[in-house]
Write a protein that holds these residues in place. Sequence first.
Motif, PDB file in Angstrom:
ATOM      1  N   ALA A  27      28.477  -0.305   6.115  1.00 55.75           N
ATOM      2  CA  ALA A  27      27.776  -1.344   5.347  1.00 55.75           C
ATOM      3  C   ALA A  27      26.612  -0.747   4.564  1.00 55.75           C
ATOM      4  O   ALA A  27      26.378  -1.121   3.413  1.00 55.75           O
ATOM      5  N   VAL A  28      25.896   0.191   5.162  1.00 55.24           N
ATOM      6  CA  VAL A  28      24.790   0.837   4.456  1.00 55.24           C
ATOM      7  C   VAL A  28      25.330   1.606   3.255  1.00 55.24           C
ATOM      8  O   VAL A  28      24.747   1.580   2.167  1.00 55.24           O
ATOM      9  N   GLU A  29      26.469   2.282   3.423  1.00 60.01           N
ATOM     10  CA  GLU A  29      27.093   2.984   2.297  1.00 60.01           C
ATOM     11  C   GLU A  29      27.428   2.020   1.167  1.00 60.01           C
ATOM     12  O   GLU A  29      27.171   2.294   0.001  1.00 60.01           O
ATOM     13  N   ASN A  30      28.008   0.874   1.523  1.00 61.28           N
ATOM     14  CA  ASN A  30      28.455  -0.090   0.514  1.00 61.28           C
ATOM     15  C   ASN A  30      27.310  -0.825  -0.166  1.00 61.28           C
ATOM     16  O   ASN A  30      27.439  -1.241  -1.309  1.00 61.28           O
ATOM     17  N   PHE A  31      26.202  -1.008   0.531  1.00 63.60           N
ATOM     18  CA  PHE A  31      25.095  -1.784  -0.023  1.00 63.60           C
ATOM     19  C   PHE A  31      23.916  -0.919  -0.421  1.00 63.60           C
ATOM     20  O   PHE A  31      22.834  -1.426  -0.685  1.00 63.60           O
ATOM     21  N   ALA A  32      24.109   0.395  -0.472  1.00 67.67           N
ATOM     22  CA  ALA A  32      23.019   1.303  -0.835  1.00 67.67           C
ATOM     23  C   ALA A  32      22.514   1.036  -2.243  1.00 67.67           C
ATOM     24  O   ALA A  32      21.373   1.354  -2.562  1.00 67.67           O
ATOM     25  N   THR A  33      23.341   0.437  -3.079  1.00 62.94           N
ATOM     26  CA  THR A  33      22.929   0.156  -4.457  1.00 62.94           C
ATOM     27  C   THR A  33      21.976  -1.029  -4.554  1.00 62.94           C
ATOM     28  O   THR A  33      21.394  -1.270  -5.604  1.00 62.94           O
ATOM     29  N   THR A  34      21.805  -1.780  -3.468  1.00 61.42           N
ATOM     30  CA  THR A  34      20.920  -2.947  -3.511  1.00 61.42           C
ATOM     31  C   THR A  34      19.454  -2.550  -3.414  1.00 61.42           C
ATOM     32  O   THR A  34      18.591  -3.385  -3.574  1.00 61.42           O
ATOM     33  N   PRO A  36      16.584   0.936  -1.965  1.00 59.14           N
ATOM     34  CA  PRO A  36      16.412   1.998  -0.981  1.00 59.14           C
ATOM     35  C   PRO A  36      16.173   1.436   0.419  1.00 59.14           C
ATOM     36  O   PRO A  36      15.555   0.384   0.571  1.00 59.14           O
ATOM     37  N   ASN A  37      16.671   2.145   1.389  1.00 53.44           N
ATOM     38  CA  ASN A  37      16.432   1.831   2.807  1.00 53.44           C
ATOM     39  C   ASN A  37      16.725   0.378   3.177  1.00 53.44           C
ATOM     40  O   ASN A  37      15.833  -0.384   3.545  1.00 53.44           O
ATOM     41  N   PRO A  38      17.980  -0.019   3.078  1.00 50.25           N
ATOM     42  CA  PRO A  38      18.312  -1.397   3.467  1.00 50.25           C
ATOM     43  C   PRO A  38      18.097  -1.606   4.960  1.00 50.25           C
ATOM     44  O   PRO A  38      18.113  -0.660   5.737  1.00 50.25           O
ATOM     45  N   LYS A  39      17.888  -2.839   5.350  1.00 54.11           N
ATOM     46  CA  LYS A  39      17.748  -3.197   6.758  1.00 54.11           C
ATOM     47  C   LYS A  39      18.952  -4.048   7.122  1.00 54.11           C
ATOM     48  O   LYS A  39      19.241  -5.045   6.461  1.00 54.11           O
ATOM     49  N   MET A  40      19.666  -3.627   8.167  1.00 55.10           N
ATOM     50  CA  MET A  40      20.855  -4.347   8.608  1.00 55.10           C
ATOM     51  C   MET A  40      20.739  -4.627  10.098  1.00 55.10           C
ATOM     52  O   MET A  40      20.124  -3.860  10.838  1.00 55.10           O
ATOM     53  N   TYR A  41      21.370  -5.708  10.511  1.00 53.99           N
ATOM     54  CA  TYR A  41      21.333  -6.108  11.910  1.00 53.99           C
ATOM     55  C   TYR A  41      22.754  -6.210  12.439  1.00 53.99           C
ATOM     56  O   TYR A  41      23.684  -6.521  11.699  1.00 53.99           O
ATOM     57  N   GLY A  42      22.901  -5.975  13.730  1.00 53.90           N
ATOM     58  CA  GLY A  42      24.202  -6.091  14.355  1.00 53.90           C
ATOM     59  C   GLY A  42      24.085  -6.663  15.758  1.00 53.90           C
ATOM     60  O   GLY A  42      23.040  -6.545  16.402  1.00 53.90           O
ATOM     61  N   ILE A  43      25.163  -7.263  16.196  1.00 59.28           N
ATOM     62  CA  ILE A  43      25.236  -7.832  17.538  1.00 59.28           C
ATOM     63  C   ILE A  43      26.548  -7.384  18.150  1.00 59.28           C
ATOM     64  O   ILE A  43      27.594  -7.475  17.519  1.00 59.28           O
ATOM     65  N   VAL A  44      26.485  -6.908  19.393  1.00 55.65           N
ATOM     66  CA  VAL A  44      27.687  -6.571  20.151  1.00 55.65           C
ATOM     67  C   VAL A  44      27.735  -7.519  21.340  1.00 55.65           C
ATOM     68  O   VAL A  44      26.734  -7.714  22.025  1.00 55.65           O
ATOM     69  N   THR A  45      28.897  -8.094  21.571  1.00 56.33           N
ATOM     70  CA  THR A  45      29.013  -9.028  22.688  1.00 56.33           C
ATOM     71  C   THR A  45      30.349  -8.899  23.391  1.00 56.33           C
ATOM     72  O   THR A  45      31.361  -8.590  22.768  1.00 56.33           O
ATOM     73  N   THR A  46      30.319  -9.142  24.682  1.00 56.33           N
ATOM     74  CA  THR A  46      31.546  -9.279  25.465  1.00 56.33           C
ATOM     75  C   THR A  46      31.815 -10.759  25.741  1.00 56.33           C
ATOM     76  O   THR A  46      32.792 -11.106  26.364  1.00 56.33           O
ATOM     77  N   GLY A  47      30.917 -11.597  25.291  1.00 54.77           N
ATOM     78  CA  GLY A  47      30.983 -13.022  25.567  1.00 54.77           C
ATOM     79  C   GLY A  47      29.927 -13.422  26.582  1.00 54.77           C
ATOM     80  O   GLY A  47      29.344 -14.488  26.500  1.00 54.77           O
ATOM     81  N   THR A  48      29.669 -12.529  27.537  1.00 56.10           N
ATOM     82  CA  THR A  48      28.615 -12.804  28.521  1.00 56.10           C
ATOM     83  C   THR A  48      27.480 -11.787  28.438  1.00 56.10           C
ATOM     84  O   THR A  48      26.388 -12.057  28.901  1.00 56.10           O
ATOM     85  N   SER A  49      27.725 -10.620  27.847  1.00 51.62           N
ATOM     86  CA  SER A  49      26.689  -9.603  27.639  1.00 51.62           C
ATOM     87  C   SER A  49      26.465  -9.431  26.145  1.00 51.62           C
ATOM     88  O   SER A  49      27.405  -9.498  25.358  1.00 51.62           O
ATOM     89  N   GLY A  57      16.492   2.400   7.065  1.00 50.00           N
ATOM     90  CA  GLY A  57      16.493   3.750   6.514  1.00 50.00           C
ATOM     91  C   GLY A  57      17.800   4.074   5.828  1.00 50.00           C
ATOM     92  O   GLY A  57      18.707   3.260   5.733  1.00 50.00           O
ATOM     93  N   SER A  58      17.879   5.298   5.383  1.00 50.02           N
ATOM     94  CA  SER A  58      19.039   5.749   4.615  1.00 50.02           C
ATOM     95  C   SER A  58      20.125   6.278   5.542  1.00 50.02           C
ATOM     96  O   SER A  58      19.939   6.388   6.752  1.00 50.02           O
ATOM     97  N   LEU A  59      21.258   6.635   4.949  1.00 49.03           N
ATOM     98  CA  LEU A  59      22.335   7.247   5.726  1.00 49.03           C
ATOM     99  C   LEU A  59      21.903   8.597   6.285  1.00 49.03           C
ATOM    100  O   LEU A  59      22.297   8.983   7.381  1.00 49.03           O
ATOM    101  N   GLU A  60      21.102   9.319   5.518  1.00 51.15           N
ATOM    102  CA  GLU A  60      20.675  10.650   5.920  1.00 51.15           C
ATOM    103  C   GLU A  60      19.569  10.622   6.961  1.00 51.15           C
ATOM    104  O   GLU A  60      19.417  11.556   7.739  1.00 51.15           O
ATOM    105  N   ASP A  61      18.770   9.561   6.978  1.00 51.39           N
ATOM    106  CA  ASP A  61      17.633   9.489   7.892  1.00 51.39           C
ATOM    107  C   ASP A  61      17.468   8.066   8.432  1.00 51.39           C
ATOM    108  O   ASP A  61      16.481   7.393   8.142  1.00 51.39           O
ATOM    109  N   PRO A  62      18.432   7.602   9.225  1.00 52.66           N
ATOM    110  CA  PRO A  62      18.336   6.232   9.726  1.00 52.66           C
ATOM    111  C   PRO A  62      17.407   6.132  10.934  1.00 52.66           C
ATOM    112  O   PRO A  62      17.190   7.100  11.653  1.00 52.66           O
TER     113      PRO A  62
END
Length: 79
Positions: A27-34, A36-49, A57-62
């Motif tokens: 996603a950072v690669e695809n939205f790098a044109t928006t 410098p240093n985009p901020k993205m959020y993610g969530i991982v779930t098992t349903g209960t955890s 930051g950038s791809l090179e220095d996240p």
Amino acid sequence: MIVLICEAKADNMEKGLAQLLVQLHSAVENFATTGPNPKMYGIVTTGTSWRFVCWTGSLEDPTIYLSQQFSCNYIIIYC
């Protein structure tokens, strides 16, 4: 703001987290044109955890922030 949600298969939070980080990287690669240093959020779930991730930051220095693992033990009530 971009938020990605990833389901951890077979209750394996580590593999789900790895999958989410790959998705955030892409996603950072695809939205790098928006700007410098985009901020993205993610969530991982098992349903209960749940784990929350913030990528800045950038791809090179996240900077990646990982939350602790949260449990959500809910009770299903059938009516």
